[in-house]
Design a protein around this motif. Sequence first.
Motif, short mmCIF file in Angstrom:
data_model
loop_
_atom_site.label_atom_id
_atom_site.label_comp_id
_atom_site.label_asym_id
_atom_site.label_seq_id
_atom_site.Cartn_x
_atom_site.Cartn_y
_atom_site.Cartn_z
N ASN A 114 -38.04 50.71 66.23
CA ASN A 114 -39.08 51.73 66.17
C ASN A 114 -39.66 51.93 64.77
O ASN A 114 -40.67 52.64 64.62
CB ASN A 114 -38.54 53.07 66.68
CG ASN A 114 -38.25 53.04 68.16
OD1 ASN A 114 -39.04 52.54 68.94
ND2 ASN A 114 -37.10 53.54 68.56
N VAL A 115 -39.04 51.34 63.76
CA VAL A 115 -39.63 51.43 62.42
C VAL A 115 -40.78 50.43 62.27
O VAL A 115 -41.46 50.44 61.25
CB VAL A 115 -38.58 51.18 61.31
CG1 VAL A 115 -37.42 52.14 61.45
CG2 VAL A 115 -38.08 49.74 61.34
N LEU A 116 -41.00 49.59 63.26
CA LEU A 116 -42.07 48.59 63.19
C LEU A 116 -43.44 49.19 62.86
O LEU A 116 -44.15 48.66 62.02
CB LEU A 116 -42.14 47.81 64.50
CG LEU A 116 -41.42 46.46 64.56
CD1 LEU A 116 -41.55 45.86 65.94
CD2 LEU A 116 -41.97 45.51 63.52
N PRO A 117 -43.87 50.28 63.53
CA PRO A 117 -45.20 50.83 63.20
C PRO A 117 -45.33 51.23 61.74
O PRO A 117 -46.38 51.01 61.13
CB PRO A 117 -45.32 52.04 64.13
CG PRO A 117 -44.41 51.75 65.26
CD PRO A 117 -43.26 51.00 64.67
N ALA A 118 -44.26 51.82 61.18
CA ALA A 118 -44.34 52.24 59.78
C ALA A 118 -44.44 51.03 58.86
O ALA A 118 -45.27 50.99 57.94
CB ALA A 118 -43.12 53.09 59.42
N VAL A 119 -43.59 50.02 59.10
CA VAL A 119 -43.62 48.82 58.25
C VAL A 119 -44.95 48.08 58.42
O VAL A 119 -45.55 47.62 57.45
CB VAL A 119 -42.43 47.91 58.60
CG1 VAL A 119 -42.47 46.64 57.76
CG2 VAL A 119 -41.11 48.64 58.39
N THR A 120 -45.41 48.00 59.68
CA THR A 120 -46.69 47.32 59.93
C THR A 120 -47.84 48.07 59.29
O THR A 120 -48.77 47.45 58.75
CB THR A 120 -46.93 47.20 61.45
OG1 THR A 120 -45.80 46.59 62.06
CG2 THR A 120 -48.17 46.37 61.74
N PHE A 121 -47.80 49.40 59.33
CA PHE A 121 -48.86 50.20 58.70
C PHE A 121 -48.89 49.97 57.20
O PHE A 121 -49.97 49.83 56.60
CB PHE A 121 -48.65 51.68 59.01
CG PHE A 121 -49.58 52.59 58.27
CD1 PHE A 121 -50.92 52.67 58.60
CD2 PHE A 121 -49.11 53.37 57.22
CE1 PHE A 121 -51.78 53.50 57.91
CE2 PHE A 121 -49.96 54.21 56.53
CZ PHE A 121 -51.30 54.27 56.87
#
Length: 416
Positions: A114-121
């Motif tokens: 779920n940390v993917l959106p933050a890292v992708t952002f």
Amino acid sequence: MGERGAFWSGMKKVKPYLAMVSLQFGYAGMYIITLVSLNHGMSHYILAVYRHVVATLLIAPFAFVLERKIRPKLTLPIFLRIMVLGFLEPVLDQNLYYVGMKSTSATFASATVNVLPAVTFIMALAFRLEKVNVKKIQSLAKVIGTAVTVAGAMVMTLYKGPIIDIIRSGGTSHHHAGGSTPNGSADQHWVTGTLMLLASCCGWSGFFILQSFTLKKYPAELSLTALICLMGSVEGAAVSLVMERDMSVWQISWDSRLLAAVYSGVVCSGIAYYVQGVVIKERGPVFVTCFSPLSMIITAALGAIVLAEKIHLGSIIGAIFIVVGLYTVVWGKSKDHQTESTPLMLDEKVPTSELPITDVRSSNGEHKVHKQVEIPRISGNNRLQDQEDSSNTTDTRISHVGQHLSVQLSLSPTTR
């Protein structure tokens, strides 16, 4: 006709959401099946290779048949990008993810994703795929959501907490099936596994970013998916030959290892890469990463029932932080999408006093910009001859079609 048009218009808006929700169910099954195969002794290097061999065999025929007329030429820069894509996700991300999941649990691994959106952002911001304006509430939401998501990931990494029995069972967790382990060693493995999972998320985010750039140069989703899986198979096999010297690890039989390779190859590599490519092309890379909490919930339920996994309090607290931050980012991203789509709707209604501009290729291969306007019916068969003006390179062409005339004012040639 009006109702049918409204229905299909609504389905077109809902389609990206349905596609991504369906993928989360597929990912949840992959978490469970993969962990079972790893616990039965399958090498994660070999699993990654077999997974993408299956995906290549599945996608390549469809790509060859369906995209033979629209497939762009494979140039060297695009091929190099595909090589990097084949390393980022099939080799780097998946091997780090399998190691991290084996050191923690399937539920914990699905929560860490779920940390993917933050890292992708953050990566999208660095590559100027995302814009931040602190004066707009949606930009602040994306920044705050990213900070909350990172805080949740830190809680999950640094704080384990007591075990929470959501579904009571007499079994034991798969981590302690082989005997007891000292607490210090178990905690060390937990932290190492968490760092591996976070590193895999960075590789996955980089894959999304590079995939969005590559799709602009090579807009053939099926062909790109097949090439990524092929390069992932080749590069993964090279890494496996270096890391696994025992050739017996390549043997596979009719058990959970074969099921893991086929299931993950068909669902989570072949279908997932294609669906993600289509959705990324339409909604962007951040949107694709915003549906992982659903997979976490499904995996937690299946892990507690099938694997008798124990959920720690730190994982629950961190997951709550991550989900809150994730949907804060989603809200800001949805507002950005509405803002971007509004000017396009307004541009469809062009005032009659303005001339819409179209880009037309001339007979000699150059691009010309034309202004086109519809004028009322003119009686008779009137023709206007081309006129040349020494001070202006404007030529006028008139075509009489039915009851209307289209007048095109050709301006000076321009290159795109």
